[in-house]
Design an enzyme around this catalytic site. Structure first.
Site, PDB file in Angstrom:
ATOM      1  N   GLY A   1      -2.650   7.500 -12.708  1.00  0.00           N
ATOM      2  CA  GLY A   1      -3.571   7.995 -11.681  1.00  0.00           C
ATOM      3  C   GLY A   1      -4.122   9.299 -11.643  1.00  0.00           C
ATOM      4  O   GLY A   1      -3.417   9.840 -12.759  1.00  0.00           O
TER       5      GLY A   1
ATOM      6  N   PRO B   1      -5.133  13.156 -10.788  1.00  0.00           N
ATOM      7  CA  PRO B   1      -4.545  14.364 -10.568  1.00  0.00           C
ATOM      8  C   PRO B   1      -4.447  14.491  -8.998  1.00  0.00           C
ATOM      9  O   PRO B   1      -5.110  14.498  -8.205  1.00  0.00           O
ATOM     10  CB  PRO B   1      -5.314  15.592 -10.996  1.00  0.00           C
ATOM     11  CG  PRO B   1      -6.615  15.286 -11.001  1.00  0.00           C
ATOM     12  CD  PRO B   1      -6.626  13.561 -11.385  1.00  0.00           C
TER      13      PRO B   1
ATOM     14  N   GLU C   1     -34.113  18.843   1.821  1.00  0.00           N
ATOM     15  CA  GLU C   1     -32.650  18.162   2.649  1.00  0.00           C
ATOM     16  C   GLU C   1     -33.093  17.309   3.704  1.00  0.00           C
ATOM     17  O   GLU C   1     -32.299  16.422   3.879  1.00  0.00           O
ATOM     18  CB  GLU C   1     -31.802  19.703   3.156  1.00  0.00           C
ATOM     19  CG  GLU C   1     -31.403  20.331   1.868  1.00  0.00           C
ATOM     20  CD  GLU C   1     -30.784  19.885   0.827  1.00  0.00           C
ATOM     21  OE1 GLU C   1     -30.021  18.687   0.949  1.00  0.00           O
ATOM     22  OE2 GLU C   1     -30.622  20.303  -0.306  1.00  0.00           O
TER      23      GLU C   1
END
Length: 633
Positions: A229, A231, A454
């Site tokens: 898996g 971290p 944006e």
């Protein structure tokens, strides 16, 4: 020179030599022949000689060198001489007294060749042996102490070096592996999420709790468990919970534990580890970052590779059951399982792989609640489901960091309690970065372009429904000059072609908004183009989402051959990008008033909530409906 004077001089030299010889003989007898020392009874001594024997302190106030003593003897100016193990006491005829240091009888031995013959005249002074007198100057005492220390060091130093090396080697062989002072109290219920991993570990818990239920049926329990898996997903906590569930001892090491400075020590570490585990069975050995063991090599590159091979071979032998491993389970955790040696992953070693995945939205909400309860917060003000939705894809360790960051944000703001706004700011810091002061260096034209850019990202995301638009801001965070924060309603593991195409259009929204408003793009879209190109290349080369129906995946080719076929894939990806770019531009052109309204709000407020963007879209759609109805009539 006349013959008479020569004979007189020779006679005087013989007398001096006689006196010195007597002193030397007495000294040698004193140090080397204690059974034949001059017999001198204290009662028979008188005057100076008796005083030397009973109280030699009067001679210790004045120290002279040996040359002065020789001159006094030559001039017949000596009344008595006392010889001790460390000095020679001299009394002159005029009553003055002094001593001459004779460290280790060095002076006496040097003049021993001057021993007088039997026919020479006796010395005109009294000679006294002082066996108990300790007449030494401060310097002589320090020299003797130094010599004693030097002799002791010369004897002890080799022993200390050998002992230290033995101790150091024994410590290296142990490598610091030790049991926890108490068995872990953590249980599976204390670990939030990871339901799949808990179910996979159920058999291991049963084996460690009651191994007879396996052996009675002839069933062999897994020897090793490999947790795979990313971290921070909780692999260590699951290993501790496994030990806590069955009351087993727990040993925690890392893959680099077996490395050592000295040849052969790594093998001893492996042996010591398994001996310690068997002695305290049932035991869970947890090896974190197991990819640190690397792989065995057959290139014969040098002693380092050879030692690594020997360590892995010894580990394989211990896991394979050359000795009884009943009650010992090895749990290894890694982010890179491909880096492990193939022999470690075969049945009989790490023969079960457990996938530890990221928590889903419900689990993240529980993790937020768990860590937030430890802080002084306004529980009624916090919507944990919203926080979980805003942190899609974050690990439990990152969620814990977000909660702690919220406390830091509250302290920085001067608040005494942590509120929802602090959590929101902490999530932005974790996902995007902290607010920087780069806006001070931006010109008005740059602010306008960033606002339009944006606004384009946010508008396209809201129109295509790629996620929930939380807010649009032109406040620089991390390395970005502005951000459109988009979150997913739920965790996704599979994406349809339409969803991926929409994601690319969102990435291209900022660049197309600039072209629509300013008739040209800027370099601010560089990272967007890079990500869009990567996704489009995966679509045509791996997922089979291309216009010509080609289903061959370049991922199936070896790396040395895949590069030769990359040119065609790039051409197809470029065709796909152009198609999606045109769709994105047309969408923005249709909603250009909304784009300008969002950009104006950003220039005024710097941050626009997602609710405002959705409201502007609804108002624009209602306006279009009103305008189109008369035309249709």
């Amino acid at each position: 020179m006349k013959p008479g004077k020569n004979s007189l001089r020779k006679k005087r030299v013989r007398q001096i030599a006689c006196a010195i010889g007597a002193v030397l003989v007495a000294t040698v007898l004193a140090f080397n022949l204690p059974g034949q020392r001059p017999k001198s009874d204290g009662a028979a001594l008188t005057g100076l000689a008796s005083q030397m024997r009973h109280d030699p302190t009067a001679w210790t106030h004045d120290e002279k060198d040996a040359s002065q003593m020789l001159r006094d003897i030559r001039d017949a100016d000596v009344a008595a001489i006392g010889v001790s193990p460390s000095a020679i006491l001299v009394s002159r005829r005029d009553g003055s007294k002094y001593f001459v240091t004779d460290h280790n009888a060095t002076f006496s031995h040097a003049l021993l060749l001057g021993e007088p013959k039997a026919d020479q005249a006796a010395a005109p002074y009294q000679l006294v042996w002082l066996p108990d007198a300790d007449i030494r100057s401060g310097g002589a005492r320090w020299i003797e102490v130094f010599d004693q220390v030097r002799d002791a060091i010369s004897v002890l130093l080799p022993l200390l070096l050998i002992g230290g090396m033995v101790w150091f080697m024994r410590r290296e062989m142990r490598g610091g592996a030790s049991l926890l002072s108490r068995a872990p109290t953590l249980r599976f219920d204390d670990v939030i999420g990871a339901g799949e991993a808990k179910a996979a570990l159920a058999d291991i818990r049963g084996y460690l709790s009651d191994p007879k239920q396996f052996t009675a049926m002839g069933v062999r329990a897994p020897c090793g468990i490999l947790m795979v898996g990313g971290p921070g997903v909780g692999k260590t906590r699951l290993a501790q919970a496994l030990a806590g569930e069955c009351g087993a001892s727990f040993i925690s090491i890392t893959g680099s534990y077996f490395s050592a400075k000295y040849y052969g020590v790594g093998i001893q570490k492996v042996k010591h580890l398994f001996e310690l585990a068997r002695k305290n069975a049932p035991t869970v050995i947890f090896i974190d970052e197991a990819d640190g063991l690397a792989k065995r090599t057959d290139t014969g590159g040098g002693p380092v590779e050879a030692e690594s091979n020997r360590i892995i071979n010894q580990l394989l032998a211990e896991m394979d059951g050359f000795a009884s491993n009943e009650g010992v389970i090895i749990v290894a955790a890694t982010n890179h399982p491909d880096n492990l040696d193939e022999a470690l992953r075969r049945p009989g070693r790490f023969d079960r792989t457990v996938q530890v995945r990221l928590p889903d939205r419900e689990d993240r909400a529980r993790i937020f609640r768990f860590y937030a309860e430890k802080l002084k917060s306004r529980a009624a003000d916090i919507d944990y489901d919203q926080l979980a939705r805003l942190t899609t894809g974050l690990s439990p360790a990152t969620v814990a960091m977000v909660v702690n960051q919220a406390g830091l944000v509250a302290r920085k703001a001067g608040d005494t309690q942590i509120a929802a706004k602090h959590f929101m700011e902490a999530i932005k810091i974790a996902r995007i970065g902290d607010v920087s002061g780069a806006e001070r260096a931006l010109s008005e034209d740059e602010r306008n372009r960033i606002a339009v850019h944006e606004a384009g990202h946010g508008l396209v995301a809201a129109l295509l429904g790629t996620g929930t638009l939380e807010e649009v801001t032109i406040l620089p965070r991390g390395g970005a000059l502005g951000v459109a924060l988009i979150t997913k309603q739920q965790d996704k593991h599979l994406y349809r072609e339409t969803e991926i195409r929409n994601e690319i259009q969102v990435l291209l929204g900022g660049r197309n908004a600039e072209i629509l408003s300013f008739a040209e793009a800027s370099s601010g879209a560089a990272s967007d183009l890079q990500e869009a190109s990567r996704i489009s290349l995966d679509m045509v080369s791996k997922f089979g989402f291309n216009s010509d129906g080609d289903l061959f995946s370049l991922a199936a080719l070896p790396s040395q051959y895949a590069g030769l076929q990359m040119k065609g894939a790039i051409e197809q990806a470029n065709v796909l990008l152009k198609e999606l770019n045109e769709l994105c531009y047309g969408l923005l052109h249709a909603y250009e008033p909304v784009l300008r309204a969002i950009a104006d709000e950003l220039l005024e407020q710097e941050t626009v909530p997602g609710e405002t963007v959705y409201r502007l879209i609804r108002e624009h759609k209602s306006t279009l409906k009103i305008v189109h109805e008369p035309a249709a009539a």
